[in-house]
Design an enzyme around this catalytic site. Structure first.
Site: not given
Length: 493
Positions: A81, A157, A181
């Site tokens: 990520k 997210s 997230s």
């Protein structure tokens, strides 16, 4: 054969490398092929780096040929990520405010541990700017879309990581979670996401959200989540909250969950509302079915809510103060480049008083103590990860769940960020062709029990990879123009 490689678990890939039936180079070639096949439709990556990926894969192949694998994940593709520092690649965090043309010489703790375990890095996944919301879109990368329905968001997210895993691009991806997230996109993409106990996986640089931020695995199977956690966990001097290694081999112990009668005698609280928010009827029904499945597996399941009212006011104050600090650090010309929604959220934190902050901190302590006492009576709590199936990715005018009303459907996950408990989302059904996630939460430091329970549930209900439904959904994402995908290639430096 391509799907056999793409949807093989990391655990299976390691076994095939060991017997020399498959090579890390073959797997990475398939990873890059699938990324380019679907990326134009789903937009899950900020960048990808075929040269670095193939070099790492060839080095892994050479180690396996010698019978000298480097670590737990040698040769396994892992997506990172873009909130995580990764040596040689920029960390943009979904923001135009960060200059990519600077020396990137440091790994985040999770990235460093995965690299040491032999993982093969090939790309960085999308995030909303500074990970600020439960969808994945940003001024830098645009909108990331859910393969189950391209009109929907994968959540956020860590939406890019969830999509990469779902599409069979890779079996493992790094997620971060300061309010849900990891678990939100896991639920909406029908994958596994585990938010470990706070500090189990070290975090650096620190999140603007402060000490509610976690890093953890996103995978297609519970066993892979345990394997990845083994590779990621442990202390790091850059994170003074990080916990000592607990000495648990999660990849081995998680298999106990697949044994008959493993859940017998376990005390499980079933809480479709968590005590403060009613989910959609179909979601409630799915969670209640999961409760019955746990009972059939031998657990003692009874209705019980861990909270008597929403802890949102506590989370809002504590996170709001952190977001205001983020904005204060930005020059006016940088603020002009930021997501207007993020800027508005940050500015709302300016009104938080010292008294409100101290009061919220005290209430957070009381909340954690009350939950500790709840877990003296129960081993686990089952609840929805999200109150609805996936929201729409673009704003709408009909009042349907979309980016403009996310506060209405961001209801459950952040409670366990406040209390720091281990909490995982696993698939538990579909509604209208969209996945529903079951959130399994345990006491502090009880990551093993959470993962074992998830493994027990997966044994009787887990999805088949790839299912006919997933194959049909992915087919719709093929054949789109790939010029914009090629533009994401990281040039050799």
């Amino acid at each position: 054969m391509a799907d056999d490689i793409a949807f093989a678990s990391a655990t299976r890939l390691i076994g095939l490398y060991r017997t020399k039936e498959l090579s890390p180079v073959e797997v990475m070639a398939e990873t890059l092929r699938r990324l380019e096949r679907y990326e134009a439709a789903v937009n899950a990556f900020v960048l990808y780096d075929p040269d670095t990926a193939m070099a790492m894969a060839r080095a892994s192949e050479a180690r396996w040929r010698k019978g000298e694998p480097q670590g737990l994940l040698d040769g396994v593709p892992v997506a990172i990520k873009d909130t995580q520092l990764t040596r040689g690649w920029p960390r943009r965090v979904g923001s135009k405010t960060i200059d990519p043309e600077q020396p990137w010489t440091e790994d985040a703790p999770s990235t460093a541990r995965l690299r040491a375990a032999g993982a093969v890095f090939f790309g960085k996944t999308t995030t909303p700017e500074f990970g600020w919301k439960p969808l994945t879109d940003s001024p830098l990368t645009g909108i990331t879309r859910n393969p189950w329905d391209l009109a929907r968001t994968p959540g956020g997210s860590s939406g890019g990581s969830a999509v990469a895993v779902l599409c069979g691009v890779c079996p493992l991806a790094v997620g971060t979670d300061a309010g849900g997230s990891i678990r939100i996109p896991a639920a909406w993409c029908n994958v596994v996401g585990h938010k470990p106990t706070f500090g189990r996986v070290a975090v650096y640089p620190p999140s603007a959200f402060g000490d509610v931020a976690h890093a953890g695995p996103m995978t297609r199977t519970v066993e892979d989540a345990a394997l990845m956690l083994d590779a990621m966990k442990g202390p790091d001097a850059r994170d003074w909250y990080s916990l000592p290694d607990d000495g648990i081999a999660y990849r081995e112990r998680v298999r106990e969950g697949a044994r008959a009668n493993f859940l017998r005698g376990k005390r499980v609280a079933l809480s479709p509302t968590l005590g403060y928010h009613e989910p959609a009827p179909a979601v409630r029904a799915a969670i209640e079915r999961a409760g019955r499945a746990f009972a059939e597996l031998g657990a003692t399941v009874e209705p019980a809510d861990p909270f008597s009212e929403s802890p949102w006011p506590i989370f809002e104050v504590l996170s709001g103060a952190g977001m205001w600090a983020l904005l204060r650090s930005m020059a006016p010309d940088k603020i002009a480049l930021m997501d207007p929604g993020l800027v508005a959220l940050c500015r709302s934190g300016q009104a938080i008083t010292q008294e409100q902050y101290v009061d919220a901190a005290g209430k957070r302590v009381a909340l954690g103590v009350a939950l500790n006492r709840f877990f003296e009576r129960y081993d686990l709590v089952l609840s929805p990860t999200m109150p609805i199936p996936a929201a729409y990715a673009d704003p709408r005018s009909d009042g349907a769940p979309d980016p403009t009303n996310s506060r209405d459907w961001l209801t459950y996950t952040w409670a366990f960020n406040l209390t720091r408990n281990p909490s995982a989302s696993i698939p538990c059904g579909f509604e209208g062709g969209l996945p529903v996630g079951l959130m399994v939460t345990g006491p502090l430091y009880g990551d093993l029990g959470v993962l074992q329970a998830c493994r027990a549930f997966e044994e009787v209900t887990g999805p088949t990879w790839p299912s006919a439904e997933l194959s049909a959904a992915l087919a719709k994402a093929e054949g789109m123009a790939r010029a914009e995908v090629k533009a994401k290639i990281r040039p050799a430096r």
